[in-house]
Design a protein around this motif. Structure first.
Motif, short mmCIF file in Angstrom:
data_model
loop_
_atom_site.label_atom_id
_atom_site.label_comp_id
_atom_site.label_asym_id
_atom_site.label_seq_id
_atom_site.Cartn_x
_atom_site.Cartn_y
_atom_site.Cartn_z
N GLN A 124 0.84 -1.20 0.00
CA GLN A 124 0.00 0.00 0.00
C GLN A 124 0.87 1.25 0.00
O GLN A 124 2.03 1.21 0.40
CB GLN A 124 -0.93 -0.01 1.21
N MET A 125 0.32 2.35 -0.48
CA MET A 125 1.05 3.63 -0.40
C MET A 125 0.07 4.77 -0.15
O MET A 125 -1.09 4.71 -0.55
CB MET A 125 1.89 3.87 -1.65
N THR A 131 -4.83 18.92 -4.50
CA THR A 131 -4.23 19.12 -5.84
C THR A 131 -3.17 18.06 -6.18
O THR A 131 -2.93 17.79 -7.34
CB THR A 131 -3.58 20.51 -5.95
N GLY A 132 -2.55 17.48 -5.15
CA GLY A 132 -1.52 16.48 -5.43
C GLY A 132 -2.06 15.09 -5.72
O GLY A 132 -1.31 14.14 -5.97
N MET A 133 -3.38 14.95 -5.68
CA MET A 133 -3.95 13.60 -5.73
C MET A 133 -3.68 12.88 -7.05
O MET A 133 -3.31 11.71 -7.08
CB MET A 133 -5.46 13.65 -5.49
N MET A 137 -1.74 9.37 -7.48
CA MET A 137 -2.38 8.15 -8.01
C MET A 137 -1.60 7.62 -9.21
O MET A 137 -1.50 6.40 -9.40
CB MET A 137 -3.83 8.44 -8.43
N GLU A 138 -1.03 8.53 -10.01
CA GLU A 138 -0.22 8.08 -11.15
C GLU A 138 1.03 7.33 -10.67
O GLU A 138 1.45 6.35 -11.28
CB GLU A 138 0.14 9.26 -12.06
N GLN A 139 1.55 7.79 -9.55
CA GLN A 139 2.70 7.07 -8.96
C GLN A 139 2.29 5.66 -8.51
O GLN A 139 3.02 4.69 -8.70
CB GLN A 139 3.28 7.84 -7.78
N ALA A 140 1.10 5.59 -7.90
CA ALA A 140 0.60 4.27 -7.47
C ALA A 140 0.42 3.36 -8.68
O ALA A 140 0.82 2.19 -8.66
CB ALA A 140 -0.73 4.44 -6.73
N GLY A 145 0.60 -0.94 -11.24
CA GLY A 145 -0.13 -1.25 -12.46
C GLY A 145 -1.63 -1.14 -12.24
O GLY A 145 -2.08 -0.85 -11.12
N TYR A 146 -2.42 -1.38 -13.30
CA TYR A 146 -3.87 -1.38 -13.17
C TYR A 146 -4.38 -2.82 -13.18
O TYR A 146 -3.75 -3.66 -13.82
CB TYR A 146 -4.49 -0.62 -14.35
N PRO A 147 -5.46 -3.13 -12.50
CA PRO A 147 -6.16 -2.21 -11.60
C PRO A 147 -5.44 -2.09 -10.26
O PRO A 147 -4.65 -2.97 -9.91
CB PRO A 147 -7.50 -2.91 -11.39
#
Ligand code: ATP
Ligand code: MG
Ligand code: MG
Length: 406
Positions: A124-125, A131-133, A137-140, A145-147
Motif C-alpha cells: 500500500q502507499m 491538488t496532489g492527488m 495516483m499516477e505514482q501508485a 499497475g492497473y487495476p
C-alpha cells in the motif's frame, strides 16, 4: 441491581442485537447507547439504556456512568473519550482497548502497523488529497499497475470507501469521488478465495503477567459481491483432506499472530486473501463480532462469537478449542432490494426449506429495508453434509438472494 457487571455497548445495530440475544440467557445485562428503536433495544429492555448517538461524547460518558465495562459493535467511534474513561481515576475498562480501536479505524495505519510487525499484507502507499492527488495516483499506477484499489483511510464499511481504479480513464472519477477524503492505494490482490478467521482474545491488560490467550474459530470462506459480504461457507469450498487442514492451519496461525499485536479482550475478525500460490495476506481486521462469524450461532452453539464476546469481556472460562457441532454451515445475507418487500420471497423459501440433516435458521434484525442494506441473514447447517452438498441444498435460496440485488 443486576447480579453481574453491566456491559455498556456503543451502537445497537444487528451485532448489538445478537450480543443481547446471547446475553439474555446468561443473565448478563447490556446497556445500549443508540436510538430508542435500534435493533439491539428491540430485544433487550432495561433501565440502563442511553438514547442518542455513539458519535456524541456526552452520551458515551452517560453510558459509562451506567456501566461496569464498555464495548463496541462498531470501530468508527471517538477513541479520545474512551481513552479518557479507561484511564480516569474511577476507570471504566474498555474492551477491546481504545488503543486497538484507534489503530484499526484507520485502515492505512492498521496495515502499516501489521507490516512493521512482519505480518503479510497487500502493498500500500499513501495518496495525497487535494491538488496532489492525481500525481500521487499516477505514482501508485506506475508501481502497482492497473487495476489498483483506492481506499478511504477511515469510516469505510461494505466497500463504501473503495474505488477500483481499472485504467487511466478512471483517475478523474476517482479524484472527484475521493478528492475530499484521506486515501491510500492498495495493490490489487488477484485472490483465489477470501477467508476469515474469528479469534477470541482474553487478556487482562491492567494486570501484568496475566497469560494472554488466543483462540481461533474454524476458517470460513467469504464471498463478496459489490464489496458487500453475501455468503459465508464453513469449511471453505473446494478444499478437503490434507489441503483443507494445511490452509486452515495457515489462516488460523496468521490470524492469531495479527490479533496478538492488538490490545484488550474480545472477539476479532481477521479478513484474509488466499492467493494462487497459497499465500495468505491480511486484508483488514474488525475488533468485534463480524458478519463472517454469524454462522457460529448455530454451528458452535456452546460458544458463538457473541457468547465469546461476553465471555472474553467478563474474563470467564473459555473452552480449549472451538469445534463445530455440524459438518458444514452456510450463511446467506439478506439485503434490502429495490422495493420494501424484495427480500420476502427469500424468507418464504427459507421457511419452506426442509431436508433430513439440514437446519435452516432465519435471523431478521428489525431494520427498515433499503437497497443493499443488511437487514437479516439465513444460516444453513448440515449435520453430516459436505459443504458442496449443503450448497446444493441451498441452491434455490442462493438464487433468490441474487435476484434481490438485481
Ligand atoms: P468491511 O465491510 O469488510 O469493513 P470495507 O469497506 O472495509 O469492508 P475492504 O474490506 O477493504 O472494505 O474491501 C471490501 C472487499 O473488496 C474485500 O472483501 C475484497 O473482496 C475487495 N478488495 C479489497 N481490497 C482489495 C485488493 N487490494 N485487491 C482485490 N480486492 C480487494
Ligand atoms: Mg472494513
Ligand atoms: Mg472488509
Amino acid at each position: 441491581m443486576f447480579p453481574t457487571p453491566v456491559i455498556g455497548l456503543l451502537g445497537g445495530g444487528q451485532l448489538g442485537q445478537m450480543l443481547c440475544e446471547a446475553a439474555a440467557p446468561l443473565n448478563v445485562p447490556i446497556a445500549v447507547l443508540d436510538a430508542d428503536d435500534a435493533p439491539a433495544k428491540q430485544v433487550n429492555r432495561n433501565t440502563h439504556h442511553v438514547a442518542g448517538s455513539f458519535k456524541e461524547a456526552s452520551k458515551i460518558r452517560e453510558l459509562a456512568a451506567n456501566s461496569d465495562v464498555l464495548t463496541v459493535e462498531i470501530e468508527h467511534i471517538d477513541t479520545a473519550v474512551l481513552e479518557e474513561l479507561a484511564t480516569a481515576a474511577k476507570a471504566v475498562p474498555v474492551h477491546p482497548s481504545w488503543k486497538t480501536l484507534r489503530l484499526v479505524q484507520n485502515k492505512y495505519e492498521q496495515k502499516e502497523y501489521f507490516a512493521s510487525k512482519g505480518l503479510p499484507v497487500a502493498e500500500q502507499m499513501a495518496i495525497e488529497s487535494g491538488t496532489g492527488m492525481r500525481t500521487s495516483m499516477e505514482q501508485a499506477a506506475a508501481s502497482y499497475g492497473y487495476p489498483f484499489m483506492l481506499k478511504a483511510r477511515k469510516d469505510s464499511y461494505d466497500g463504501r470507501g473503495n474505488f477500483k481504479v481499472s485504467s487511466p480513464e478512471d483517475l478523474a472519477a476517482a479524484e472527484s469521488e475521493f478528492g475530499h477524503v484521506a486515501c491510500y492505494a492498495e495493490k490489487w490482490v488477484p485472490f483465489v478465495m477470501e477467508l476469515s478467521v474469528m479469534v477470541i482474545r482474553t487478556e487482562s491488560d491492567s494486570a501484568p503477567g496475566v497469560t494472554k490467550k488466543l483462540l481461533p474459530y474454524p476458517v470460513v470462506e467469504t464471498v463478496h459481491e459489490d464489496n458487500i459480504c453475501s455468503y459465508v461457507y464453513m469449511p471453505p469450498r473446494g478444499l478437503s483432506g490434507e489441503r483443507l487442514a494445511q490452509i486452515s492451519d495457515m489462516a488460523q496461525a496468521v490470524a492469531c499472530r495479527v490479533i496478538d499485536q492488538l490490545w484488550g479482550r474480545g472477539v476479532f475478525a481477521v479478513e484474509l486473501f488466499l492467493t494462487a500460490d497459497d499465500r495468505i495476506l491480511v486484508n483488514e481486521i474488525a475488533p468485534r463480532p463480524h458478519n463472517s462469524g454469524h454462522l457460529t450461532i448455530e454451528a458452535i452453539p456452546y460458544m458463538s462469537q457473541f457468547k465469546a464476546q461476553l465471555t472474553a469481556i467478563l474474563d470467564r472460562p473459555l473452552p480449549a478449542a472451538l469445534e463445530p457441532h455440524v459438518a458444514s454451515a452456510l450463511m446467506i445475507n439478506v439485503l434490502g432490494g429495490a422495493t420494501a418487500d424484495a427480500h420476502v420471497p427469500l424468507l418464504e423459501a427459507a421457511q419452506a426449506t426442509f431436508a433430513k440433516g439440514l437446519g435452516v435458521y432465519v435471523h431478521m434484525y428489525g431494520k427498515e429495508a433499503k437497497p443493499s442494506r443488511k437487514i437479516g441473514h439465513i444460516t444453513l447447517t448440515g449435520t453430516t453434509m459436505s459443504i458442496a452438498e449443503l450448497e446444493a441444498s441451498a441452491a434455490q435460496l442462493i438464487e433468490l438472494a441474487k435476484t434481490i440485488r438485481e
